[in-house]
Design an enzyme around this catalytic site. Structure first.
Site, PDB file in Angstrom:
ATOM      1  N   LYS A  13      22.006  44.603  25.830  1.00  0.00           N
ATOM      2  CA  LYS A  13      21.936  46.069  25.759  1.00  0.00           C
ATOM      3  C   LYS A  13      21.407  46.522  27.104  1.00  0.00           C
ATOM      4  CE  LYS A  13      19.746  49.895  23.232  1.00  0.00           C
ATOM      5  NZ  LYS A  13      19.129  50.615  24.359  1.00  0.00           N
ATOM      6  N   TYR A  42      17.661  42.947  25.875  1.00  0.00           N
ATOM      7  CA  TYR A  42      17.510  44.390  26.106  1.00  0.00           C
ATOM      8  C   TYR A  42      16.961  44.579  27.520  1.00  0.00           C
ATOM      9  CZ  TYR A  42      16.182  49.266  24.935  1.00  0.00           C
ATOM     10  OH  TYR A  42      16.056  50.631  24.890  1.00  0.00           O
ATOM     11  N   GLY A  76      19.945  56.518  22.158  1.00  0.00           N
ATOM     12  CA  GLY A  76      18.886  57.273  21.517  1.00  0.00           C
ATOM     13  C   GLY A  76      19.242  58.682  21.118  1.00  0.00           C
ATOM     14  N   SER A  88      13.081  51.700  21.146  1.00  0.00           N
ATOM     15  CA  SER A  88      12.395  52.815  21.793  1.00  0.00           C
ATOM     16  C   SER A  88      12.470  54.083  20.948  1.00  0.00           C
ATOM     17  CB  SER A  88      13.013  53.083  23.173  1.00  0.00           C
ATOM     18  OG  SER A  88      13.029  51.919  23.962  1.00  0.00           O
TER      19      SER A  88
END
Length: 303
Positions: free
Chosen positions: A165, A137, A209, A48
């Site tokens: 994840k 994920y 992130g 992402s």
């Protein structure tokens, strides 16, 4: 399986563009070197934070190649290969395997609402395409699909599935996945806002992130948890959350804000690709404040 190489702080690698908005090898190298010098354990490439959904197949292959060219042998490399079609996902998986990545990962299929049988087939075909280990994920807030413990159990029957994840918000999900897999499974905390809680609830490591904007703070939070200094970890998490809220309050995309923070640190990796929005003129002063917040937290906790 050497699980240790998947433990620790693993930033989600950002898309690195040149001034024309093309994937840049030179800027990929710069970001990789910056994170390597900060001491992170690995990087998660093409997810992402890598803006993968806005890249062509060739661009995604290039991003994986550039990261491997400069980071292979220095840190753990995880390639995110989830794509709208199984065919493209398999092509990316095979490419990552050829490049020497340590593991693969993939979101579930997006857009169409599919039954568990189709999701299982999608992940299984990616897993079977290479000899690499695989990390599921789970990010239901963007994909619309929630991984269940029952499907997780079915996937774990394949020895190449080593973990998940987990980017769903309830920390209970981390506890459930860890209980399901036990010591033979690595659970990665996904939501940066709950890193400390996720670790305490059973997450073995983190992939996030915002790590790249403040790697020092997540490395220190992880050390606090490892050392049983939970009060210090709680206080640091609170400051991290203030920074994340500030990044999410910009007019531009959070990723555009992070990239501007990095640019001011001397690491220019360009802006973001539309439809994500770049920072506005009003964001400049807010980013000044964000950098001050990060630096002050580093001074308080990372001595």
């Amino acid at each position: 399986m050497q699980f240790d190489k998947f433990h620790g702080i693993i930033p989600a690698f950002y898309a690195c563009y040149d001034d024309e908005g093309n994937i840049s090898e030179a800027r990929t190298k710069d970001l990789g070197q910056y994170l390597y010098e900060k001491g992170v354990q690995g990087v998660y490439v093409g997810g992402s934070s890598g803006e993968c959904i806005y890249h062509s197949l060739d661009e995604r292959k290039a991003a994986l190649s550039y990261a491997a060219n400069h980071l292979k042998g220095k840190m753990t490399l995880i390639a995110h290969v989830g794509a709208p079609s199984t065919r493209d996902s398999i092509a990316l998986a095979k490419h990552a395997a050829e490049l020497g990545y340590d593991a693969l990962s993939a979101i579930p299929p997006i857009y169409f609402k599919l039954p568990d049988s189709a999701v299982l087939k999608y992940w299984s075909e990616i897993i079977d395409a290479t000899p690499l280990d695989f990390i599921i994920y789970n990010i239901p807030q963007t994909t619309g699909y929630t991984l269940t413990t029952s499907l997780f159990e079915r996937l774990l029957k394949n020895d190449k599935v080593i973990g998940v994840k987990n980017s769903s918000m309830p920390t209970m999900d981390i506890e459930r996945f860890k209980k399901t897999g036990g010591d033979n499974v690595i659970v990665f905390n996904g939501p940066d806002e709950q890193f400390v809680a996720g670790r305490i609830m059973g997450a073995d490591a983190g992939i996030g992130g915002t790590y790249g904007a403040m790697p020092e703070l997540f490395l220190q939070a992880n050390r606090f948890v490892q050392e049983g200094k939970f009060q210090e970890a709680k206080l640091l998490q609170s400051e991290i959350n203030d920074i994340i809220i500030a990044l999410c309050s910009l007019n531009g995309s959070m990723y555009a804000g992070i990239k501007e923070v990095l640019r001011r640190r001397g690491v220019n990796i360009g802006s973001v690709r539309g439809p994500l929005e770049g920072i506005s003129s009003e964001d400049g002063g807010r980013i000044d404040n964000i950098i001050v917040m990060i630096d002050q937290a580093i001074q308080r906790y990372c001595r």
